[in-house]
Design a protein around this motif. Structure first.
Motif, PDB file in Angstrom:
ATOM      1  N   PRO A   1       5.236  70.847  -8.842  1.00 46.94           N
ATOM      2  CA  PRO A   1       4.090  71.497  -8.190  1.00 46.94           C
ATOM      3  C   PRO A   1       3.932  71.061  -6.733  1.00 46.94           C
ATOM      4  O   PRO A   1       4.284  69.945  -6.365  1.00 46.94           O
ATOM      5  CB  PRO A   1       2.896  71.013  -9.013  1.00 46.94           C
ATOM      6  CG  PRO A   1       3.459  70.508 -10.295  1.00 46.94           C
ATOM      7  CD  PRO A   1       4.845  70.052 -10.008  1.00 46.94           C
ATOM      8  N   ASP A   2       3.382  71.974  -5.953  1.00 49.28           N
ATOM      9  CA  ASP A   2       3.113  71.733  -4.547  1.00 49.28           C
ATOM     10  C   ASP A   2       1.842  70.919  -4.399  1.00 49.28           C
ATOM     11  O   ASP A   2       0.769  71.395  -4.740  1.00 49.28           O
ATOM     12  CB  ASP A   2       2.835  73.097  -3.893  1.00 49.28           C
ATOM     13  CG  ASP A   2       3.693  73.307  -2.695  1.00 49.28           C
ATOM     14  OD1 ASP A   2       4.169  74.433  -2.546  1.00 49.28           O
ATOM     15  OD2 ASP A   2       3.887  72.328  -1.932  1.00 49.28           O
ATOM     16  N   LEU A   3       1.975  69.720  -3.901  1.00 52.75           N
ATOM     17  CA  LEU A   3       0.772  68.905  -3.687  1.00 52.75           C
ATOM     18  C   LEU A   3       0.824  68.312  -2.294  1.00 52.75           C
ATOM     19  O   LEU A   3       1.905  67.968  -1.812  1.00 52.75           O
ATOM     20  CB  LEU A   3       0.691  67.761  -4.706  1.00 52.75           C
ATOM     21  CG  LEU A   3       0.449  68.162  -6.163  1.00 52.75           C
ATOM     22  CD1 LEU A   3       0.724  66.972  -7.078  1.00 52.75           C
ATOM     23  CD2 LEU A   3      -0.981  68.643  -6.382  1.00 52.75           C
ATOM     24  N   THR A   4      -0.324  68.188  -1.659  1.00 57.04           N
ATOM     25  CA  THR A   4      -0.336  67.589  -0.335  1.00 57.04           C
ATOM     26  C   THR A   4      -0.413  66.065  -0.446  1.00 57.04           C
ATOM     27  O   THR A   4      -0.809  65.525  -1.476  1.00 57.04           O
ATOM     28  CB  THR A   4      -1.577  68.058   0.463  1.00 57.04           C
ATOM     29  OG1 THR A   4      -2.747  67.554  -0.198  1.00 57.04           O
ATOM     30  CG2 THR A   4      -1.631  69.572   0.563  1.00 57.04           C
ATOM     31  N   ALA A   5      -0.038  65.421   0.637  1.00 54.27           N
ATOM     32  CA  ALA A   5      -0.128  63.952   0.691  1.00 54.27           C
ATOM     33  C   ALA A   5      -1.584  63.519   0.480  1.00 54.27           C
ATOM     34  O   ALA A   5      -1.855  62.559  -0.240  1.00 54.27           O
ATOM     35  CB  ALA A   5       0.403  63.438   2.022  1.00 54.27           C
ATOM     36  N   ASP A   6      -2.514  64.243   1.092  1.00 48.99           N
ATOM     37  CA  ASP A   6      -3.934  63.892   0.965  1.00 48.99           C
ATOM     38  C   ASP A   6      -4.403  63.886  -0.477  1.00 48.99           C
ATOM     39  O   ASP A   6      -5.183  63.035  -0.882  1.00 48.99           O
ATOM     40  CB  ASP A   6      -4.811  64.883   1.750  1.00 48.99           C
ATOM     41  CG  ASP A   6      -4.802  64.583   3.238  1.00 48.99           C
ATOM     42  OD1 ASP A   6      -5.214  65.457   4.020  1.00 48.99           O
ATOM     43  OD2 ASP A   6      -4.370  63.474   3.612  1.00 48.99           O
ATOM     44  N   GLU A   7      -3.891  64.851  -1.253  1.00 54.72           N
ATOM     45  CA  GLU A   7      -4.282  64.913  -2.660  1.00 54.72           C
ATOM     46  C   GLU A   7      -3.806  63.683  -3.409  1.00 54.72           C
ATOM     47  O   GLU A   7      -4.526  63.120  -4.221  1.00 54.72           O
ATOM     48  CB  GLU A   7      -3.694  66.170  -3.326  1.00 54.72           C
ATOM     49  CG  GLU A   7      -4.396  67.461  -2.950  1.00 54.72           C
ATOM     50  CD  GLU A   7      -3.695  68.667  -3.561  1.00 54.72           C
ATOM     51  OE1 GLU A   7      -2.723  69.158  -2.941  1.00 54.72           O
ATOM     52  OE2 GLU A   7      -4.106  69.102  -4.642  1.00 54.72           O
ATOM     53  N   ILE A   8      -2.563  63.277  -3.152  1.00 53.65           N
ATOM     54  CA  ILE A   8      -2.000  62.144  -3.884  1.00 53.65           C
ATOM     55  C   ILE A   8      -2.619  60.823  -3.422  1.00 53.65           C
ATOM     56  O   ILE A   8      -2.749  59.882  -4.209  1.00 53.65           O
ATOM     57  CB  ILE A   8      -0.459  62.120  -3.752  1.00 53.65           C
ATOM     58  CG1 ILE A   8       0.112  63.369  -4.436  1.00 53.65           C
ATOM     59  CG2 ILE A   8       0.149  60.851  -4.384  1.00 53.65           C
ATOM     60  CD1 ILE A   8       1.624  63.515  -4.344  1.00 53.65           C
TER      61      ILE A   8
ATOM     62  N   THR B   1      13.345  67.521  -3.147  1.00 53.57           N
ATOM     63  CA  THR B   1      12.763  66.921  -1.954  1.00 53.57           C
ATOM     64  C   THR B   1      11.274  66.666  -2.186  1.00 53.57           C
ATOM     65  O   THR B   1      10.758  65.593  -1.854  1.00 53.57           O
ATOM     66  CB  THR B   1      12.966  67.834  -0.727  1.00 53.57           C
ATOM     67  OG1 THR B   1      14.370  68.024  -0.550  1.00 53.57           O
ATOM     68  CG2 THR B   1      12.391  67.213   0.536  1.00 53.57           C
ATOM     69  N   ALA B   2      10.606  67.640  -2.793  1.00 54.99           N
ATOM     70  CA  ALA B   2       9.184  67.480  -3.123  1.00 54.99           C
ATOM     71  C   ALA B   2       9.002  66.351  -4.139  1.00 54.99           C
ATOM     72  O   ALA B   2       8.069  65.543  -4.037  1.00 54.99           O
ATOM     73  CB  ALA B   2       8.622  68.785  -3.672  1.00 54.99           C
ATOM     74  N   TYR B   3       9.897  66.281  -5.109  1.00 51.03           N
ATOM     75  CA  TYR B   3       9.821  65.257  -6.162  1.00 51.03           C
ATOM     76  C   TYR B   3       9.891  63.850  -5.554  1.00 51.03           C
ATOM     77  O   TYR B   3       9.071  62.985  -5.870  1.00 51.03           O
ATOM     78  CB  TYR B   3      10.968  65.457  -7.157  1.00 51.03           C
ATOM     79  CG  TYR B   3      10.943  64.496  -8.327  1.00 51.03           C
ATOM     80  CD1 TYR B   3      11.600  63.269  -8.259  1.00 51.03           C
ATOM     81  CD2 TYR B   3      10.263  64.818  -9.497  1.00 51.03           C
ATOM     82  CE1 TYR B   3      11.573  62.384  -9.320  1.00 51.03           C
ATOM     83  CE2 TYR B   3      10.238  63.939 -10.581  1.00 51.03           C
ATOM     84  CZ  TYR B   3      10.898  62.726 -10.479  1.00 51.03           C
ATOM     85  OH  TYR B   3      10.872  61.846 -11.544  1.00 51.03           O
ATOM     86  N   VAL B   4      10.872  63.647  -4.686  1.00 46.34           N
ATOM     87  CA  VAL B   4      11.048  62.335  -4.046  1.00 46.34           C
ATOM     88  C   VAL B   4       9.829  61.981  -3.193  1.00 46.34           C
ATOM     89  O   VAL B   4       9.348  60.849  -3.206  1.00 46.34           O
ATOM     90  CB  VAL B   4      12.345  62.301  -3.209  1.00 46.34           C
ATOM     91  CG1 VAL B   4      12.412  61.048  -2.359  1.00 46.34           C
ATOM     92  CG2 VAL B   4      13.564  62.390  -4.122  1.00 46.34           C
ATOM     93  N   GLU B   5       9.339  62.969  -2.461  1.00 44.80           N
ATOM     94  CA  GLU B   5       8.166  62.745  -1.621  1.00 44.80           C
ATOM     95  C   GLU B   5       6.950  62.362  -2.470  1.00 44.80           C
ATOM     96  O   GLU B   5       6.198  61.448  -2.127  1.00 44.80           O
ATOM     97  CB  GLU B   5       7.872  64.012  -0.795  1.00 44.80           C
ATOM     98  CG  GLU B   5       6.761  63.874   0.219  1.00 44.80           C
ATOM     99  CD  GLU B   5       6.968  62.775   1.245  1.00 44.80           C
ATOM    100  OE1 GLU B   5       8.107  62.279   1.415  1.00 44.80           O
ATOM    101  OE2 GLU B   5       5.966  62.389   1.880  1.00 44.80           O
ATOM    102  N   GLN B   6       6.789  63.037  -3.591  1.00 42.66           N
ATOM    103  CA  GLN B   6       5.690  62.708  -4.496  1.00 42.66           C
ATOM    104  C   GLN B   6       5.813  61.281  -5.013  1.00 42.66           C
ATOM    105  O   GLN B   6       4.830  60.550  -5.099  1.00 42.66           O
ATOM    106  CB  GLN B   6       5.651  63.686  -5.675  1.00 42.66           C
ATOM    107  CG  GLN B   6       5.123  65.053  -5.291  1.00 42.66           C
ATOM    108  CD  GLN B   6       5.271  66.063  -6.413  1.00 42.66           C
ATOM    109  OE1 GLN B   6       5.719  65.760  -7.519  1.00 42.66           O
ATOM    110  NE2 GLN B   6       4.900  67.300  -6.124  1.00 42.66           N
TER     111      GLN B   6
END
Lengths: 212, 85
Positions: free
Chosen positions: A136-143, B44-49
Protein backbone atom coordinates in the motif's frame (compact mmCIF):
# COMPACT_ATOMS: atom_id res chain seq x y z
CA UNK A 1 6.97 10.57 31.48
CA UNK A 2 8.42 14.01 32.10
CA UNK A 3 11.15 15.17 29.74
CA UNK A 4 14.63 14.83 31.22
CA UNK A 5 16.03 18.11 32.57
CA UNK A 6 18.71 19.68 30.38
CA UNK A 7 22.10 18.22 31.30
CA UNK A 8 24.78 20.65 32.36
CA UNK A 9 27.56 20.79 29.79
CA UNK A 10 28.98 17.86 31.25
CA UNK A 11 32.00 16.65 32.96
CA UNK A 12 30.00 13.45 32.65
CA UNK A 13 30.04 13.30 28.90
CA UNK A 14 32.35 10.34 29.20
CA UNK A 15 31.39 7.07 30.90
CA UNK A 16 34.78 6.92 32.62
CA UNK A 17 34.21 10.22 34.43
CA UNK A 18 30.64 9.32 35.21
CA UNK A 19 31.62 6.01 36.82
CA UNK A 20 34.42 7.64 38.81
CA UNK A 21 32.02 10.28 40.10
CA UNK A 22 29.41 7.66 40.99
CA UNK A 23 31.96 5.73 43.00
CA UNK A 24 32.80 8.92 44.85
CA UNK A 25 29.12 9.24 45.82
CA UNK A 26 28.42 12.19 43.52
CA UNK A 27 24.62 12.56 43.45
CA UNK A 28 24.70 14.77 40.35
CA UNK A 29 26.41 11.98 38.43
CA UNK A 30 23.73 9.56 39.52
CA UNK A 31 21.01 11.98 38.40
CA UNK A 32 22.65 12.22 34.98
CA UNK A 33 22.83 8.43 34.76
CA UNK A 34 19.17 8.08 35.65
CA UNK A 35 18.06 10.78 33.20
CA UNK A 36 20.12 9.24 30.46
CA UNK A 37 19.20 5.60 30.86
CA UNK A 38 15.98 5.10 32.82
CA UNK A 39 13.59 5.17 29.85
CA UNK A 40 15.75 2.77 27.86
CA UNK A 41 16.03 0.42 30.84
CA UNK A 42 12.24 0.40 31.17
CA UNK A 43 12.00 -0.61 27.50
CA UNK A 44 14.45 -3.44 28.09
CA UNK A 45 12.46 -4.61 31.11
CA UNK A 46 9.21 -4.40 29.14
CA UNK A 47 10.74 -6.67 26.53
CA UNK A 48 10.99 -9.29 29.28
CA UNK A 49 8.04 -8.76 31.60
CA UNK A 50 4.35 -8.55 30.83
CA UNK A 51 3.25 -5.18 32.17
CA UNK A 52 4.53 -1.61 32.23
CA UNK A 53 4.16 -1.56 36.02
CA UNK A 54 6.29 -4.69 36.41
CA UNK A 55 8.84 -3.12 34.13
CA UNK A 56 9.07 0.00 36.29
CA UNK A 57 9.42 -2.18 39.39
CA UNK A 58 12.12 -4.29 37.76
CA UNK A 59 14.04 -1.15 36.84
CA UNK A 60 13.78 0.22 40.40
CA UNK A 61 15.33 -3.07 41.54
CA UNK A 62 17.95 -2.69 38.87
CA UNK A 63 18.90 0.82 40.02
CA UNK A 64 19.41 -0.54 43.51
CA UNK A 65 21.70 -3.13 41.98
CA UNK A 66 23.55 -0.40 40.10
CA UNK A 67 24.07 1.62 43.27
CA UNK A 68 25.37 -1.41 45.12
CA UNK A 69 27.39 -2.75 42.23
CA UNK A 70 29.09 0.35 40.81
CA UNK A 71 32.14 -0.33 42.91
CA UNK A 72 32.54 -3.66 41.14
CA UNK A 73 31.98 -2.36 37.60
CA UNK A 74 35.27 -3.01 35.84
CA UNK A 75 34.58 -1.35 32.53
CA UNK A 76 35.11 -4.55 30.55
CA UNK A 77 31.76 -3.96 28.91
CA UNK A 78 30.31 -0.55 28.18
CA UNK A 79 28.30 1.09 30.94
CA UNK A 80 25.12 0.65 28.88
CA UNK A 81 25.71 -3.07 28.43
CA UNK A 82 26.28 -3.42 32.16
CA UNK A 83 23.11 -1.49 33.02
CA UNK A 84 20.99 -3.49 30.60
CA UNK A 85 22.36 -6.77 31.91
CA UNK A 86 21.35 -5.80 35.45
CA UNK A 87 17.88 -4.91 34.20
CA UNK A 88 17.60 -8.20 32.35
CA UNK A 89 18.71 -10.16 35.39
CA UNK A 90 16.22 -8.37 37.64
CA UNK A 91 13.45 -8.74 35.07
CA UNK A 92 13.97 -12.45 34.80
CA UNK A 93 14.21 -13.10 38.54
CA UNK A 94 11.34 -10.73 39.34
CA UNK A 95 8.60 -12.82 37.84
CA UNK A 96 9.29 -15.87 35.80
CA UNK A 97 5.53 -16.15 35.52
CA UNK A 98 5.59 -13.05 33.41
CA UNK A 99 9.04 -13.22 31.88
CA UNK A 100 8.48 -15.36 28.87
CA UNK A 101 12.13 -15.98 28.19
CA UNK A 102 12.91 -18.69 25.69
CA UNK A 103 16.50 -19.89 25.34
CA UNK A 104 18.06 -18.41 22.26
CA UNK A 105 18.99 -21.84 20.99
CA UNK A 106 15.32 -22.10 20.08
CA UNK A 107 14.90 -19.96 17.01
CA UNK A 108 11.30 -20.90 16.46
CA UNK A 109 9.78 -22.08 13.20
CA UNK A 110 10.85 -20.38 9.98
CA UNK A 111 8.31 -17.88 8.73
CA UNK A 112 8.26 -15.89 5.50
CA UNK A 113 8.64 -12.11 5.72
CA UNK A 114 5.57 -11.83 3.52
CA UNK A 115 2.97 -14.53 2.92
CA UNK A 116 3.53 -16.49 -0.28
CA UNK A 117 0.02 -15.66 -1.52
CA UNK A 118 1.06 -12.05 -2.07
CA UNK A 119 3.32 -13.14 -4.93
CA UNK A 120 2.65 -14.80 -8.25
CA UNK A 121 3.04 -18.56 -7.86
CA UNK A 122 3.83 -19.50 -11.43
CA UNK A 123 4.48 -18.23 -14.91
CA UNK A 124 6.93 -15.58 -16.09
CA UNK A 125 6.10 -13.32 -13.12
CA UNK A 126 6.59 -16.03 -10.55
CA UNK A 127 7.95 -14.51 -7.34
CA UNK A 128 6.86 -10.98 -8.20
CA UNK A 129 4.19 -9.08 -6.25
CA UNK A 130 0.74 -9.97 -7.57
CA UNK A 131 -0.01 -6.29 -7.98
CA UNK A 132 1.18 -2.86 -6.88
CA UNK A 133 -1.62 -2.86 -4.31
CA UNK A 134 0.20 -5.55 -2.36
CA UNK A 135 2.41 -2.79 -0.98
CA UNK A 136 0.00 0.00 0.00
CA UNK A 137 0.92 3.61 -0.65
CA UNK A 138 1.73 5.31 2.61
CA UNK A 139 3.45 8.59 3.29
CA UNK A 140 6.41 9.01 5.61
CA UNK A 141 4.27 11.25 7.82
CA UNK A 142 1.74 8.49 8.31
CA UNK A 143 4.36 5.98 9.40
CA UNK A 144 6.13 8.48 11.66
CA UNK A 145 2.93 9.78 13.27
CA UNK A 146 2.23 9.50 16.99
CA UNK A 147 -0.61 7.08 16.27
CA UNK A 148 1.70 4.89 14.25
CA UNK A 149 4.41 4.93 16.91
CA UNK A 150 1.89 3.86 19.52
CA UNK A 151 0.81 1.02 17.25
CA UNK A 152 4.43 -0.02 16.68
CA UNK A 153 4.92 -0.11 20.45
CA UNK A 154 1.97 -2.52 20.77
CA UNK A 155 3.10 -4.64 17.85
CA UNK A 156 6.57 -5.02 19.32
CA UNK A 157 5.07 -5.98 22.68
CA UNK A 158 3.07 -8.71 20.93
CA UNK A 159 6.05 -10.31 19.18
CA UNK A 160 7.47 -13.66 20.29
CA UNK A 161 9.99 -12.97 23.09
CA UNK A 162 13.23 -13.44 21.23
CA UNK A 163 12.13 -11.26 18.33
CA UNK A 164 10.86 -8.67 20.79
CA UNK A 165 14.19 -8.59 22.61
CA UNK A 166 16.28 -8.19 19.50
CA UNK A 167 14.13 -5.48 17.92
CA UNK A 168 13.97 -3.61 21.25
CA UNK A 169 17.74 -3.46 21.59
CA UNK A 170 18.46 -2.83 17.90
CA UNK A 171 15.68 -0.54 16.74
CA UNK A 172 14.02 0.91 19.85
CA UNK A 173 17.27 1.57 21.68
CA UNK A 174 19.57 1.86 18.67
CA UNK A 175 22.24 -0.53 19.90
CA UNK A 176 24.69 -2.05 17.46
CA UNK A 177 24.48 -5.66 16.34
CA UNK A 178 27.66 -6.39 18.29
CA UNK A 179 26.36 -4.92 21.52
CA UNK A 180 22.99 -6.62 21.10
CA UNK A 181 24.65 -10.00 20.63
CA UNK A 182 26.83 -9.39 23.67
CA UNK A 183 23.91 -8.45 25.89
CA UNK A 184 21.65 -11.28 24.76
CA UNK A 185 24.31 -13.95 24.30
CA UNK A 186 23.20 -14.70 20.76
CA UNK A 187 25.20 -15.15 17.56
CA UNK A 188 25.20 -12.39 14.95
CA UNK A 189 23.50 -14.69 12.45
CA UNK A 190 20.68 -15.64 14.81
CA UNK A 191 20.30 -12.03 15.89
CA UNK A 192 19.89 -11.04 12.25
CA UNK A 193 17.25 -13.68 11.59
CA UNK A 194 15.27 -12.60 14.65
CA UNK A 195 15.58 -8.93 13.66
CA UNK A 196 14.42 -9.79 10.15
CA UNK A 197 11.36 -11.63 11.37
CA UNK A 198 10.50 -8.95 13.89
CA UNK A 199 10.85 -6.05 11.48
CA UNK A 200 8.97 -7.86 8.72
CA UNK A 201 6.06 -8.63 11.01
CA UNK A 202 5.87 -5.15 12.53
CA UNK A 203 5.99 -3.54 9.10
CA UNK A 204 3.35 -5.86 7.70
CA UNK A 205 0.94 -5.39 10.61
CA UNK A 206 1.47 -1.65 10.78
CA UNK A 207 0.96 -1.14 7.06
CA UNK A 208 -2.14 -3.32 7.20
CA UNK A 209 -3.48 -1.19 10.05
CA UNK A 210 -2.67 2.17 8.43
CA UNK A 211 -3.97 1.18 5.02
CA UNK A 212 -7.32 -0.04 6.31
CA UNK B 1 23.17 -16.84 0.85
CA UNK B 2 23.78 -16.54 -2.87
CA UNK B 3 20.87 -16.99 -5.24
CA UNK B 4 21.41 -19.02 -8.40
CA UNK B 5 19.09 -16.92 -10.56
CA UNK B 6 20.76 -13.92 -12.21
CA UNK B 7 17.71 -11.84 -11.39
CA UNK B 8 16.23 -11.40 -7.93
CA UNK B 9 12.45 -11.60 -7.64
CA UNK B 10 10.32 -9.69 -5.12
CA UNK B 11 9.73 -12.72 -2.93
CA UNK B 12 13.49 -13.16 -2.54
CA UNK B 13 14.05 -9.48 -1.93
CA UNK B 14 11.74 -9.33 1.05
CA UNK B 15 13.75 -12.16 2.59
CA UNK B 16 17.14 -10.58 1.91
CA UNK B 17 16.31 -7.01 2.82
CA UNK B 18 17.48 -7.13 6.46
CA UNK B 19 20.81 -8.70 5.52
CA UNK B 20 21.15 -6.03 2.85
CA UNK B 21 20.48 -3.22 5.30
CA UNK B 22 23.07 -4.77 7.64
CA UNK B 23 25.62 -4.84 4.85
CA UNK B 24 25.85 -8.61 5.10
CA UNK B 25 24.98 -9.61 1.54
CA UNK B 26 27.58 -10.84 -0.92
CA UNK B 27 28.64 -8.24 -3.49
CA UNK B 28 26.76 -10.19 -6.16
CA UNK B 29 23.50 -10.36 -4.20
CA UNK B 30 23.82 -6.73 -3.19
CA UNK B 31 24.09 -5.77 -6.86
CA UNK B 32 21.15 -7.98 -7.77
CA UNK B 33 19.01 -6.46 -5.05
CA UNK B 34 19.84 -2.90 -6.03
CA UNK B 35 19.16 -3.72 -9.70
CA UNK B 36 15.78 -5.15 -8.78
CA UNK B 37 14.83 -2.06 -6.78
CA UNK B 38 15.61 0.12 -9.81
CA UNK B 39 12.89 -1.71 -11.74
CA UNK B 40 10.31 -2.47 -9.07
CA UNK B 41 8.11 0.20 -7.51
CA UNK B 42 6.38 -2.03 -4.94
CA UNK B 43 9.73 -3.32 -3.65
CA UNK B 44 11.08 0.20 -3.49
CA UNK B 45 8.02 1.17 -1.45
CA UNK B 46 8.46 -1.93 0.72
CA UNK B 47 12.08 -1.08 1.59
CA UNK B 48 11.17 2.53 2.28
CA UNK B 49 8.38 1.43 4.60
CA UNK B 50 10.76 -0.84 6.46
CA UNK B 51 13.24 2.01 6.91
CA UNK B 52 10.50 4.30 8.20
CA UNK B 53 9.24 1.66 10.62
CA UNK B 54 12.76 1.30 12.03
CA UNK B 55 12.95 5.09 12.45
CA UNK B 56 9.49 5.22 14.02
CA UNK B 57 10.40 2.45 16.49
CA UNK B 58 13.14 4.52 18.06
CA UNK B 59 12.70 5.53 21.68
CA UNK B 60 12.25 9.25 22.13
CA UNK B 61 15.68 10.58 23.15
CA UNK B 62 14.16 13.10 25.54
CA UNK B 63 12.27 10.50 27.55
CA UNK B 64 13.26 10.23 31.18
CA UNK B 65 11.88 9.03 34.50
CA UNK B 66 8.84 10.69 36.04
CA UNK B 67 9.71 13.36 38.65
CA UNK B 68 8.48 11.05 41.40
CA UNK B 69 10.63 8.16 40.22
CA UNK B 70 13.64 10.41 39.79
CA UNK B 71 13.28 11.80 43.31
CA UNK B 72 12.88 8.33 44.76
CA UNK B 73 15.97 7.03 42.98
CA UNK B 74 18.07 10.00 44.08
CA UNK B 75 16.97 9.35 47.63
CA UNK B 76 18.00 5.71 47.31
CA UNK B 77 21.41 6.83 46.14
CA UNK B 78 21.89 9.37 48.90
CA UNK B 79 20.86 6.92 51.60
CA UNK B 80 22.79 3.93 50.36
CA UNK B 81 24.97 2.74 53.26
CA UNK B 82 28.57 3.87 52.86
CA UNK B 83 29.90 0.37 52.76
CA UNK B 84 27.84 -0.25 49.63
CA UNK B 85 29.46 2.57 47.67
Amino acid sequence: MDAAPVEPISRFHDDVHLVAALRAGDAEAFAVLVDRHHAAMVRVARAYVGSADSAEDAVQDAWLGVIRGIERFEGRSSLTTWLYRIVIHRSISRGTREARVIPFSTMGPAEPAVHADRFEHSGPDAGWWRSHDEVPDLTADEILSRESRTMIDRLIAALPSNQRLVITLRDVLGLSATETCEILGVTEGNQRVLLHRARSRVREDLVGYLAS
Amino acid sequence: MTTMDPELCCQELVELVTEWMEGALSTADDARLVAHLADCEPCTAYVEQLRLVVAASRLDEGAGPSSATRARLLELFEHAPDDDL
